[in-house]
Design a protein around this motif. Structure first.
Motif, PDB file in Angstrom:
ATOM      1  N   ASP A   1       0.870  -1.627   0.041  1.00 25.66           N
ATOM      2  CA  ASP A   1       0.099   0.042  -0.054  1.00 25.66           C
ATOM      3  C   ASP A   1       1.263   1.086  -0.254  1.00 25.66           C
ATOM      4  N   SER A   2       0.222   2.688  -0.091  1.00 26.35           N
ATOM      5  CA  SER A   2       1.244   3.532  -0.270  1.00 26.35           C
ATOM      6  C   SER A   2       0.311   4.851  -0.616  1.00 26.35           C
ATOM      7  N   SER A   3       1.148   5.951  -0.269  1.00 24.30           N
ATOM      8  CA  SER A   3       0.053   7.095  -0.487  1.00 24.30           C
ATOM      9  C   SER A   3       0.287   8.359  -1.770  1.00 24.30           C
ATOM     10  N   GLY A   4       0.838   7.209  -2.671  1.00 27.71           N
ATOM     11  CA  GLY A   4       1.500   7.632  -4.374  1.00 27.71           C
ATOM     12  C   GLY A   4       0.984   7.406  -5.652  1.00 27.71           C
ATOM     13  N   CYS A   5       1.210   7.757  -6.650  1.00 24.79           N
ATOM     14  CA  CYS A   5       0.682   7.948  -7.979  1.00 24.79           C
ATOM     15  C   CYS A   5       0.893   6.566  -8.244  1.00 24.79           C
ATOM     16  N   HIS A   6      -0.629   5.925  -9.030  1.00 25.59           N
ATOM     17  CA  HIS A   6      -0.249   4.597  -9.788  1.00 25.59           C
ATOM     18  C   HIS A   6      -0.642   4.435 -11.281  1.00 25.59           C
ATOM     19  N   ARG A   7      -1.028   6.472 -11.461  1.00 19.46           N
ATOM     20  CA  ARG A   7      -1.320   6.730 -13.254  1.00 19.46           C
ATOM     21  C   ARG A   7      -0.191   5.786 -14.008  1.00 19.46           C
ATOM     22  N   TYR A   8       1.235   5.738 -13.970  1.00 16.21           N
ATOM     23  CA  TYR A   8       2.102   5.393 -15.135  1.00 16.21           C
ATOM     24  C   TYR A   8       3.043   3.877 -14.431  1.00 16.21           C
TER      25      TYR A   8
ATOM     26  N   PHE B   1       6.229   3.445 -14.759  1.00 16.18           N
ATOM     27  CA  PHE B   1       6.878   4.228 -14.754  1.00 16.18           C
ATOM     28  C   PHE B   1       7.554   5.105 -13.615  1.00 16.18           C
ATOM     29  N   TRP B   2       6.178   5.141 -13.049  1.00 16.38           N
ATOM     30  CA  TRP B   2       6.239   5.818 -11.448  1.00 16.38           C
ATOM     31  C   TRP B   2       5.338   4.906 -10.708  1.00 16.38           C
ATOM     32  N   ASN B   3       5.596   3.815 -10.017  1.00 14.46           N
ATOM     33  CA  ASN B   3       4.719   2.567  -9.939  1.00 14.46           C
ATOM     34  C   ASN B   3       5.598   1.877  -8.313  1.00 14.46           C
ATOM     35  N   GLU B   4       4.760   1.909  -7.490  1.00 14.07           N
ATOM     36  CA  GLU B   4       5.563   1.866  -6.250  1.00 14.07           C
ATOM     37  C   GLU B   4       6.596   0.585  -6.611  1.00 14.07           C
ATOM     38  N   GLN B   5       6.302  -0.023  -7.012  1.00 15.12           N
ATOM     39  CA  GLN B   5       6.908  -1.441  -7.347  1.00 15.12           C
ATOM     40  C   GLN B   5       8.415  -1.506  -8.135  1.00 15.12           C
ATOM     41  N   ALA B   6       8.047  -0.439  -9.227  1.00 14.16           N
ATOM     42  CA  ALA B   6       9.825   0.423  -9.268  1.00 14.16           C
ATOM     43  C   ALA B   6       9.911   0.133  -8.595  1.00 14.16           C
ATOM     44  N   LEU B   7       9.848   0.668  -7.436  1.00 10.48           N
ATOM     45  CA  LEU B   7      11.496   0.846  -6.279  1.00 10.48           C
ATOM     46  C   LEU B   7      12.176   0.371  -5.995  1.00 10.48           C
ATOM     47  N   PHE B   8      11.804  -1.472  -6.384  1.00 10.81           N
ATOM     48  CA  PHE B   8      13.049  -2.535  -6.276  1.00 10.81           C
ATOM     49  C   PHE B   8      13.181  -3.190  -7.300  1.00 10.81           C
ATOM     50  N   ASP B   9      13.172  -2.858  -8.803  1.00 15.46           N
ATOM     51  CA  ASP B   9      13.540  -3.061  -9.956  1.00 15.46           C
ATOM     52  C   ASP B   9      14.744  -3.229  -9.858  1.00 15.46           C
ATOM     53  N   GLY B  10      15.802  -2.447  -9.554  1.00 15.94           N
ATOM     54  CA  GLY B  10      16.556  -2.588  -9.705  1.00 15.94           C
ATOM     55  C   GLY B  10      17.475  -1.164 -11.051  1.00 15.94           C
ATOM     56  N   SER B  11      16.334  -0.559 -11.205  1.00 17.66           N
ATOM     57  CA  SER B  11      16.364  -0.001 -12.463  1.00 17.66           C
ATOM     58  C   SER B  11      16.688   1.683 -11.064  1.00 17.66           C
ATOM     59  N   PRO B  12      17.668   2.124 -12.424  1.00 13.86           N
ATOM     60  CA  PRO B  12      17.442   3.905 -11.450  1.00 13.86           C
ATOM     61  C   PRO B  12      16.755   4.875 -12.312  1.00 13.86           C
ATOM     62  N   HIS B  13      16.307   4.839 -13.417  1.00 13.80           N
ATOM     63  CA  HIS B  13      15.373   5.266 -14.079  1.00 13.80           C
ATOM     64  C   HIS B  13      13.745   4.915 -14.210  1.00 13.80           C
ATOM     65  N   THR B  14      13.871   4.089 -13.552  1.00 10.96           N
ATOM     66  CA  THR B  14      11.703   4.185 -12.826  1.00 10.96           C
ATOM     67  C   THR B  14      11.848   4.587 -11.510  1.00 10.96           C
ATOM     68  N   GLY B  15      10.343   4.020 -10.342  1.00 10.08           N
ATOM     69  CA  GLY B  15      10.576   4.687  -9.393  1.00 10.08           C
ATOM     70  C   GLY B  15       8.931   4.679  -8.601  1.00 10.08           C
ATOM     71  N   TRP B  16       9.071   5.697  -7.546  1.00 12.41           N
ATOM     72  CA  TRP B  16       7.790   6.047  -7.247  1.00 12.41           C
ATOM     73  C   TRP B  16       7.757   7.079  -6.301  1.00 12.41           C
ATOM     74  N   GLY B  17       6.392   7.718  -7.439  1.00 12.47           N
ATOM     75  CA  GLY B  17       6.099   9.014  -6.589  1.00 12.47           C
ATOM     76  C   GLY B  17       4.946   9.217  -6.333  1.00 12.47           C
ATOM     77  N   SER B  18       4.838  10.295  -5.884  1.00  8.61           N
ATOM     78  CA  SER B  18       3.780  10.664  -4.796  1.00  8.61           C
ATOM     79  C   SER B  18       2.858  11.374  -5.745  1.00  8.61           C
ATOM     80  N   LEU B  19       1.440  11.559  -5.569  1.00  6.86           N
ATOM     81  CA  LEU B  19       0.524  12.138  -6.057  1.00  6.86           C
ATOM     82  C   LEU B  19       0.948  14.125  -6.179  1.00  6.86           C
ATOM     83  N   SER B  20       0.793  14.476  -7.122  1.00  7.14           N
ATOM     84  CA  SER B  20       0.992  16.093  -6.614  1.00  7.14           C
ATOM     85  C   SER B  20       0.421  16.931  -5.833  1.00  7.14           C
ATOM     86  N   ARG B  21       0.910  18.021  -5.022  1.00  7.60           N
ATOM     87  CA  ARG B  21      -0.384  18.352  -3.685  1.00  7.60           C
ATOM     88  C   ARG B  21       0.051  19.375  -3.388  1.00  7.60           C
ATOM     89  N   ASN B  22      -1.290  20.051  -2.962  1.00  7.24           N
ATOM     90  CA  ASN B  22      -1.236  21.663  -2.989  1.00  7.24           C
ATOM     91  C   ASN B  22      -0.613  22.461  -2.101  1.00  7.24           C
TER      92      ASN B  22
END
Length: 152
Positions: free
Chosen positions: A16-23, A25-46
């Motif tokens: 589970d995460s508070s992150g963005c699930h739309r892409y 390459f910005w998916n929380e599972q990408a944190l553990f894929d070993g690639s420095p080109h994909t990762g996790w991002g949160s939603l854009s917030r005010n």
């Protein structure tokens, strides 16, 4: 303990995460894929808020170190957490704070490393904060890779 005496825990995944699930390459599972080109991002917030990742280590382990990689884009000075809290949920119940870090500064593409209090666990929560505002006026967290390490 030097990194060469530690081993990365394989098989970690986010439950589970508070992150963005739309892409892809910005998916929380990408944190553990070993690639420095994909990762996790949160939603854009005010407004800034604490973001979180609930992680299953894939088995019961005693992690002693966490590593987070910053995005390798020097012109983007925002997005990497300035604070970090790591919480374990031991098998016998309850919760235990393993690390509280503040004033985190990491150069583009480099890693933050934090020593964890050793606790036997399968589940961990990582909470991030301290995000600086972007020129657009928004707050957005980005982490490229995450690792948990155990003594080898």
């Amino acid at each position: 303990m030097p990194l060469n005496q530690l081993e990365v825990i394989e098989g970690c995944y986010v439950t589970d995460s508070s992150g963005c699930h739309r892409y892809d390459f910005w998916n929380e599972q990408a944190l553990f894929d070993g690639s420095p080109h994909t990762g996790w991002g949160s939603l854009s917030r005010n407004e800034p808020q604490t973001e979180y990742l609930d992680i299953d280590l894939g088995g019961v382990h005693v992690p002693v170190k966490i590593r987070l990689q910053r995005r390798a884009v020097p012109v983007i000075r925002t997005g990497f957490p300035g604070t970090l809290r790591v919480i374990a949920y031991p098998e016998q119940g309850g919760e235990k704070t393993l690390l509280v870090a503040g004033d985190i500064e990491v150069e583009a593409g480099e890693w933050f490393e934090g020593d964890l209090e050793p606790v036997e666990t399968r589940r961990i929560r990582v909470e991030t904060g301290g995000i600086k505002i972007r020129p657009s006026g928004k707050f957005f967290t980005q982490i490229m890779q995450m690792q948990f390490l155990v003594e080898g």
